[in-house]
Motif scaffolding. Structure first.
Motif, PDB file in Angstrom:
ATOM      1  N   VAL A  65       0.593  -1.214   0.242  1.00 17.90           N
ATOM      2  CA  VAL A  65       0.043  -0.033  -0.089  1.00 17.90           C
ATOM      3  C   VAL A  65       0.743   1.116  -0.057  1.00 17.90           C
ATOM      4  N   GLY A  66       0.674   2.148  -0.881  1.00 21.98           N
ATOM      5  CA  GLY A  66       1.224   3.513  -1.015  1.00 21.98           C
ATOM      6  C   GLY A  66       2.782   3.178  -1.245  1.00 21.98           C
ATOM      7  N   ASP A  67       3.433   2.221  -1.742  1.00 23.31           N
ATOM      8  CA  ASP A  67       4.823   1.881  -1.879  1.00 23.31           C
ATOM      9  C   ASP A  67       5.182   1.450  -3.217  1.00 23.31           C
ATOM     10  N   TYR A  68       5.754   2.193  -3.921  1.00 23.40           N
ATOM     11  CA  TYR A  68       6.174   1.752  -5.237  1.00 23.40           C
ATOM     12  C   TYR A  68       7.551   1.915  -5.911  1.00 23.40           C
ATOM     13  N   THR A  69       7.984   1.011  -6.618  1.00 19.89           N
ATOM     14  CA  THR A  69       9.428   1.293  -7.263  1.00 19.89           C
ATOM     15  C   THR A  69       9.230   1.740  -8.683  1.00 19.89           C
ATOM     16  N   VAL A  70       9.751   2.771  -9.186  1.00 22.39           N
ATOM     17  CA  VAL A  70       9.844   3.160 -10.419  1.00 22.39           C
ATOM     18  C   VAL A  70      11.069   2.615 -11.059  1.00 22.39           C
ATOM     19  N   ASN A  71      11.026   1.868 -12.307  1.00 25.31           N
ATOM     20  CA  ASN A  71      12.067   1.626 -12.749  1.00 25.31           C
ATOM     21  C   ASN A  71      12.509   2.147 -14.076  1.00 25.31           C
ATOM     22  N   PHE A  72      13.681   2.656 -14.498  1.00 25.12           N
ATOM     23  CA  PHE A  72      13.766   3.421 -15.648  1.00 25.12           C
ATOM     24  C   PHE A  72      14.301   2.646 -16.606  1.00 25.12           C
ATOM     25  N   THR A  73      13.961   2.878 -18.140  1.00 21.33           N
ATOM     26  CA  THR A  73      14.464   2.279 -19.111  1.00 21.33           C
ATOM     27  C   THR A  73      15.824   2.325 -19.672  1.00 21.33           C
ATOM     28  N   THR A  74      16.399   3.767 -19.510  1.00 24.28           N
ATOM     29  CA  THR A  74      17.486   4.278 -19.764  1.00 24.28           C
ATOM     30  C   THR A  74      18.053   4.649 -18.368  1.00 24.28           C
ATOM     31  N   VAL A 125      -5.271  13.115   4.746  1.00 28.69           N
ATOM     32  CA  VAL A 125      -6.625  12.946   5.073  1.00 28.69           C
ATOM     33  C   VAL A 125      -6.825  11.595   5.483  1.00 28.69           C
ATOM     34  N   ALA A 126      -6.459  10.556   4.698  1.00 27.24           N
ATOM     35  CA  ALA A 126      -6.857   9.133   5.063  1.00 27.24           C
ATOM     36  C   ALA A 126      -5.763   8.659   6.388  1.00 27.24           C
ATOM     37  N   GLY A 127      -4.662   9.435   6.597  1.00 24.13           N
ATOM     38  CA  GLY A 127      -3.888   9.255   7.508  1.00 24.13           C
ATOM     39  C   GLY A 127      -2.904   8.373   7.304  1.00 24.13           C
ATOM     40  N   GLY A 128      -2.135   8.202   6.155  1.00 27.82           N
ATOM     41  CA  GLY A 128      -1.071   7.283   5.905  1.00 27.82           C
ATOM     42  C   GLY A 128      -0.925   7.203   4.481  1.00 27.82           C
ATOM     43  N   LEU A 129      -0.331   6.101   4.259  1.00 28.56           N
ATOM     44  CA  LEU A 129      -0.073   5.531   2.585  1.00 28.56           C
ATOM     45  C   LEU A 129      -1.153   5.287   2.160  1.00 28.56           C
ATOM     46  N   ALA A 130      -1.458   5.732   0.756  1.00 29.03           N
ATOM     47  CA  ALA A 130      -2.477   5.038   0.005  1.00 29.03           C
ATOM     48  C   ALA A 130      -2.201   4.687  -1.416  1.00 29.03           C
ATOM     49  N   ASP A 131      -3.123   4.069  -1.806  1.00 31.34           N
ATOM     50  CA  ASP A 131      -3.076   3.761  -3.485  1.00 31.34           C
ATOM     51  C   ASP A 131      -3.832   4.350  -4.281  1.00 31.34           C
ATOM     52  N   PRO A 132      -3.625   5.699  -4.801  1.00 26.73           N
ATOM     53  CA  PRO A 132      -4.339   6.463  -5.430  1.00 26.73           C
ATOM     54  C   PRO A 132      -4.542   6.136  -6.895  1.00 26.73           C
ATOM     55  N   ALA A 133      -5.607   6.538  -7.383  1.00 29.74           N
ATOM     56  CA  ALA A 133      -6.028   6.002  -8.795  1.00 29.74           C
ATOM     57  C   ALA A 133      -5.069   7.103  -9.955  1.00 29.74           C
ATOM     58  N   GLN A 134      -4.498   8.174  -9.388  1.00 35.88           N
ATOM     59  CA  GLN A 134      -4.049   9.142 -10.220  1.00 35.88           C
ATOM     60  C   GLN A 134      -2.612   9.316  -9.585  1.00 35.88           C
ATOM     61  N   VAL A 135      -1.306   9.057 -10.087  1.00 34.64           N
ATOM     62  CA  VAL A 135      -0.131   9.428  -9.687  1.00 34.64           C
ATOM     63  C   VAL A 135       0.723  10.132 -10.750  1.00 34.64           C
ATOM     64  N   TYR A 136       1.348  11.114 -10.500  1.00 31.92           N
ATOM     65  CA  TYR A 136       2.256  11.900 -11.561  1.00 31.92           C
ATOM     66  C   TYR A 136       3.537  11.954 -10.824  1.00 31.92           C
ATOM     67  N   ILE A 137       4.710  11.452 -11.463  1.00 28.07           N
ATOM     68  CA  ILE A 137       5.904  11.752 -10.797  1.00 28.07           C
ATOM     69  C   ILE A 137       6.997  12.227 -11.992  1.00 28.07           C
ATOM     70  N   THR A 138       7.808  13.114 -11.739  1.00 26.03           N
ATOM     71  CA  THR A 138       8.874  13.352 -12.715  1.00 26.03           C
ATOM     72  C   THR A 138      10.376  13.096 -11.798  1.00 26.03           C
ATOM     73  N   PHE A 139      11.314  12.873 -12.737  1.00 27.05           N
ATOM     74  CA  PHE A 139      12.496  12.747 -11.973  1.00 27.05           C
ATOM     75  C   PHE A 139      13.557  13.740 -12.959  1.00 27.05           C
ATOM     76  N   THR A 140      13.991  14.780 -12.414  1.00 31.29           N
ATOM     77  CA  THR A 140      14.923  15.756 -12.787  1.00 31.29           C
ATOM     78  C   THR A 140      16.238  15.597 -12.713  1.00 31.29           C
ATOM     79  N   ARG A 141      16.999  15.849 -13.519  1.00 30.18           N
ATOM     80  CA  ARG A 141      18.666  16.007 -13.176  1.00 30.18           C
ATOM     81  C   ARG A 141      19.424  16.876 -14.004  1.00 30.18           C
TER      82      ARG A 141
END
Length: 141
Positions: A65-74, A125-141
């Motif tokens: 719940v609320g814990d994900y690993t994003v894996n990069f192609t390159t 609001v839910a008081g902790g980790l959640a599995d939302p339907a809409q997640v948007y993440i960027t990785f900048t370097r």
């Protein structure tokens, strides 16, 4: 295909092999350099994780719940990239945050390498980790 954005002081030119894949980015010299997202992802975190759209993300691993690993192609050039993100919410008084998972509170990241990054999705609001339907993440370097 080339996209050119001409401002008053700088010109940005992006050459692309298709409408969604930029192959180069050049900017005019100036006092503030341009930095691009090296990876980004829009995914559904409920039930079976499903990537809707992404750039340089091969897949998402659901670690619980609320814990994900994003894996990069390159791979990233190093692990010093910045992570930013948000979650969609239907509550006007909610607060959501994407957190890079650490080994201890405010400690070293648990998994933040050139090929993957583990994140936690916190919904206050839910008081902790959640599995939302809409997640948007960027990785900048």
């Amino acid at each position: 295909m080339a996209v050119i954005i001409d401002g008053t002081a700088n010109t940005i030119t992006a050459a692309a092999t298709s409408a969604t894949t930029a192959t180069s980015l050049t900017t005019a010299s100036g006092s503030a350099p341009s930095y691009s997202a090296r990876a980004w992802v829009n995914f559904n975190g409920t039930g079976t994780v499903a990537v809707r759209a992404s750039g340089n993300v091969s897949y998402i691993t659901d670690n619980g719940v609320g814990d994900y690993t994003v894996n990069f192609t390159t791979a990233m050039p190093d692990s010093d990239y910045a992570v930013a993100g948000t979650l969609a919410s239907n509550s006007s008084n909610s607060s959501t945050v994407v957190i890079v998972k650490a080994t201890t509170q405010f400690g070293t990241p648990a998994l933040k390498t050139t090929t993957q990054c583990e994140v936690l999705l916190n919904y206050y609001v839910a008081g902790g980790l959640a599995d939302p339907a809409q997640v948007y993440i960027t990785f900048t370097r």
